[in-house]
Design a protein around this motif. Structure first.
Motif, mmCIF file in Angstrom:
data_model
loop_
_atom_site.group_PDB
_atom_site.id
_atom_site.type_symbol
_atom_site.label_atom_id
_atom_site.label_comp_id
_atom_site.label_asym_id
_atom_site.label_seq_id
_atom_site.Cartn_x
_atom_site.Cartn_y
_atom_site.Cartn_z
ATOM 1 N N ILE A 41 8.916 19.937 -22.705
ATOM 2 C CA ILE A 41 7.604 19.758 -23.337
ATOM 3 C C ILE A 41 6.776 21.032 -23.216
ATOM 4 C CG2 ILE A 41 5.400 18.513 -23.182
ATOM 5 C CD1 ILE A 41 7.019 16.057 -22.258
ATOM 6 N N ILE A 91 -2.686 20.640 -25.758
ATOM 7 C CA ILE A 91 -2.469 19.322 -25.141
ATOM 8 C C ILE A 91 -1.003 19.171 -24.734
ATOM 9 C CG2 ILE A 91 -2.481 16.830 -25.583
ATOM 10 C CD1 ILE A 91 -4.900 17.313 -27.434
ATOM 11 N N VAL A 92 -0.088 19.670 -25.574
ATOM 12 C CA VAL A 92 1.346 19.632 -25.259
ATOM 13 C C VAL A 92 1.623 20.441 -23.993
ATOM 14 C CG1 VAL A 92 3.648 20.325 -26.033
ATOM 15 C CG2 VAL A 92 2.056 19.253 -27.645
ATOM 16 N N LEU A 118 1.479 18.536 -16.465
ATOM 17 C CA LEU A 118 1.056 17.323 -15.749
ATOM 18 C C LEU A 118 2.279 16.528 -15.309
ATOM 19 C CD1 LEU A 118 -1.401 15.558 -14.895
ATOM 20 C CD2 LEU A 118 -1.169 14.386 -17.102
ATOM 21 N N LEU A 119 3.234 16.361 -16.215
ATOM 22 C CA LEU A 119 4.464 15.628 -15.881
ATOM 23 C C LEU A 119 5.271 16.387 -14.834
ATOM 24 C CD1 LEU A 119 6.457 13.328 -16.343
ATOM 25 C CD2 LEU A 119 7.393 14.605 -18.293
ATOM 26 N N MET A 129 -1.067 24.053 -13.783
ATOM 27 C CA MET A 129 -1.566 22.897 -14.529
ATOM 28 C C MET A 129 -3.060 23.042 -14.813
ATOM 29 S SD MET A 129 -1.428 18.854 -13.535
ATOM 30 C CE MET A 129 -2.687 19.016 -12.249
ATOM 31 N N PHE A 147 -0.459 21.214 -21.533
ATOM 32 C CA PHE A 147 -1.026 20.521 -20.369
ATOM 33 C C PHE A 147 -0.190 19.295 -20.005
ATOM 34 C CE2 PHE A 147 -3.910 17.160 -18.748
ATOM 35 C CZ PHE A 147 -4.150 17.721 -17.498
ATOM 36 N N SER A 148 0.276 18.560 -21.015
ATOM 37 C CA SER A 148 1.079 17.352 -20.752
ATOM 38 C C SER A 148 2.373 17.705 -20.031
ATOM 39 C CB SER A 148 1.394 16.639 -22.077
ATOM 40 O OG SER A 148 0.208 16.246 -22.736
ATOM 41 N N GLY A 149 3.006 18.811 -20.463
ATOM 42 C CA GLY A 149 4.230 19.240 -19.801
ATOM 43 C C GLY A 149 4.000 19.582 -18.344
ATOM 44 N N ALA A 151 9.873 17.543 -18.686
ATOM 45 C CA ALA A 151 8.600 18.248 -18.508
ATOM 46 C C ALA A 151 8.716 19.709 -18.922
ATOM 47 C CB ALA A 151 8.143 18.139 -17.050
ATOM 48 N N PHE A 174 -5.026 23.170 -18.317
ATOM 49 C CA PHE A 174 -6.170 22.286 -18.577
ATOM 50 C C PHE A 174 -7.362 23.081 -19.109
ATOM 51 C CE2 PHE A 174 -10.114 20.261 -17.057
ATOM 52 C CZ PHE A 174 -10.023 19.053 -17.738
ATOM 53 N N MET A 232 -6.810 24.024 -22.642
ATOM 54 C CA MET A 232 -7.038 22.875 -23.519
ATOM 55 C C MET A 232 -8.534 22.664 -23.773
ATOM 56 S SD MET A 232 -5.670 18.975 -22.944
ATOM 57 C CE MET A 232 -6.685 18.717 -21.469
#
Length: 401
Positions: free
Chosen positions: A347, A384-385, A391-392, A14, A387-389, A344, A18, A21
């Motif tokens: 994503i 961003i996609v 993160l979840l 993660m 990182f979001s995956g 997750a 980040f 990103m």
């Protein structure tokens, strides 16, 4: 203890996402308190050590524990912590200072840790009563990891002595990358896979042949990154043979996997099958591009454009290695399942695919000296996609006991 180290490794992935990103953000917007080049070094070093090497060590120890008992983790715990500390040391000091005394110290600590891990793990493999083809892959991985350090040390030597030879700089960088990507990462992943499914393939003779082809091809394949040096004919022929040998070995491997697909379907869960299939597709694309690069004109053209190099490296690190490792984690830890985890993974995988497509478009356009409108904005959105995956995914696995 195994679950703890899996969670730590996924947290590190993660952080890699980040940093990626932030790097994409800085291309478009001002972030003056962070140096782009320093952040790039931190991103790459932490991705290699904090994510891939960390999780490979964890999974290799887990494979060993199946034959020697759960107490094996206690034996390797200090090495896993040493690698983790050196990884975060590189993350912090490369970000703040770039190539400085402290960042080089932590880089050296990481290399020493990998050597100690190789020595102890090799001894433990030799003590096992039953030797399998998986052990051959894992031993080769340990050797290639140790060998890759030569590139890192030569690079540090040149920077410390302010040597400016572009050729030697590139050769050192590519040496390190090659024996990490195509040596340590690839052979360790194959070793873990063979250990997982070794009972599926009764024809061990064919499995050994596939291993030997990849092993023989690894060293000469390094020169695929150096065709711009005008290699002698005999070496060029050896390089082409290595590229062809890897393709042949991979085709034979795919044939065996296809024959045993129903057995594998019951052995592997749905998330694992999906991720391993994508990883296999990415590896097929990688080998095809590698074979195409044996044409000198194409090789010089490709290595002359930064987006193509970046796209190729991300194809291996994200498409081949990371998707494989995520799939393997889910096969080792069935508790890491559920709708949110599947979301997750979906994503993150979408981000990987979009990232490769956009980098490919940017690379092809760069070869024609065409600027694609909005490409950097789209790459930021993709970051961003990704990182979001992650993160979840990290949130989900930490809610599982």
């Amino acid at each position: 203890m195994f679950s703890k180290w899996l969670r730590i490794s996924l947290f590190n992935l993660m952080l890699v996402a980040f940093l990626g990103m932030i790097l994409r953000y800085k291309i478009l917007f001002s972030l003056p308190f962070l140096d782009q080049k320093h952040l790039l070094h931190a991103h790459s070093h932490f991705a290699f050590s904090g994510w891939v090497s960390q999780i490979l060590m964890v999974l290799m120890v887990a494979a060993l524990s199946r034959q020697k008992g759960a107490l094996v983790f206690a034996k390797y715990n200090w090495l896993l912590y040493a690698n983790l500390i050196s990884s975060f040391g590189m993350l912090i000091f490369f970000t703040l200072q770039g190539y400085s005394l402290l960042s080089i110290i932590f880089s050296t600590l990481s290399i020493i840790t990998s050597w100690l891990f190789a020595y102890i793990y090799w001894k433990d493999l030799n003590q096992l009563p039953v030797k399998t083809i998986a052990h051959c892959w894992l031993k080769a991985a340990l050797v290639f990891n140790a060998l890759s350090a030569m590139g890192a040390f030569s690079l540090a030597f040149m920077m410390a002595n302010k040597m400016t030879s572009q050729n030697w700089y590139l050769l050192s960088v590519y040496f390190f990358l090659h024996f990490q990507y195509n040596g340590w990462f690839l052979f360790a992943c194959m070793g873990l896979l063979m250990d997982k499914i070794q009972g599926v393939f009764p024809d061990q003779r064919l499995m050994k042949q596939i291993f030997r082809l990849f092993l023989w091809a690894c060293a000469p394949a390094y020169f695929l990154s150096a065709l711009w040096l005008n290699l002698p004919v005999w070496l060029y022929v050896l390089v082409v043979a290595a590229a062809l040998g890897q393709v042949y070995a991979w085709v034979k491997m795919l044939q065996q996997l296809w024959i045993k697909r129903m057995t594998l379907k019951t052995l592997l869960g749905p998330i694992t099958k999906f991720l391993l299939l994508l990883s296999a597709v990415a590896f097929t694309v990688k080998l095809s591009l590698q074979l195409g690069s044996t044409i000198p004109s194409l090789s010089q053209l490709a290595f002359g454009f930064r987006p193509i190099v970046i796209g190729y490296l991300h194809l291996i690190l994200l498409g081949v290695i990371t998707l494989f490792l995520l799939g393997f984690i889910f096969s080792e830890k069935p508790a890491f399942q559920g709708k949110k985890i599947r979301l997750a993974v979906g994503i993150f995988t979408t981000g990987v695919i979009l990232n490769e497509l956009l980098l490919m478009i940017q690379g092809v356009a760069a070869m024609s000296y065409i600027l694609v409108p909005g490409i950097n904005e789209l790459l930021l959105l993709t970051a961003i996609v990704l990182f979001s995956g992650m993160l979840l995914l990290n949130f989900c696995v930490r809610c599982i006991k």
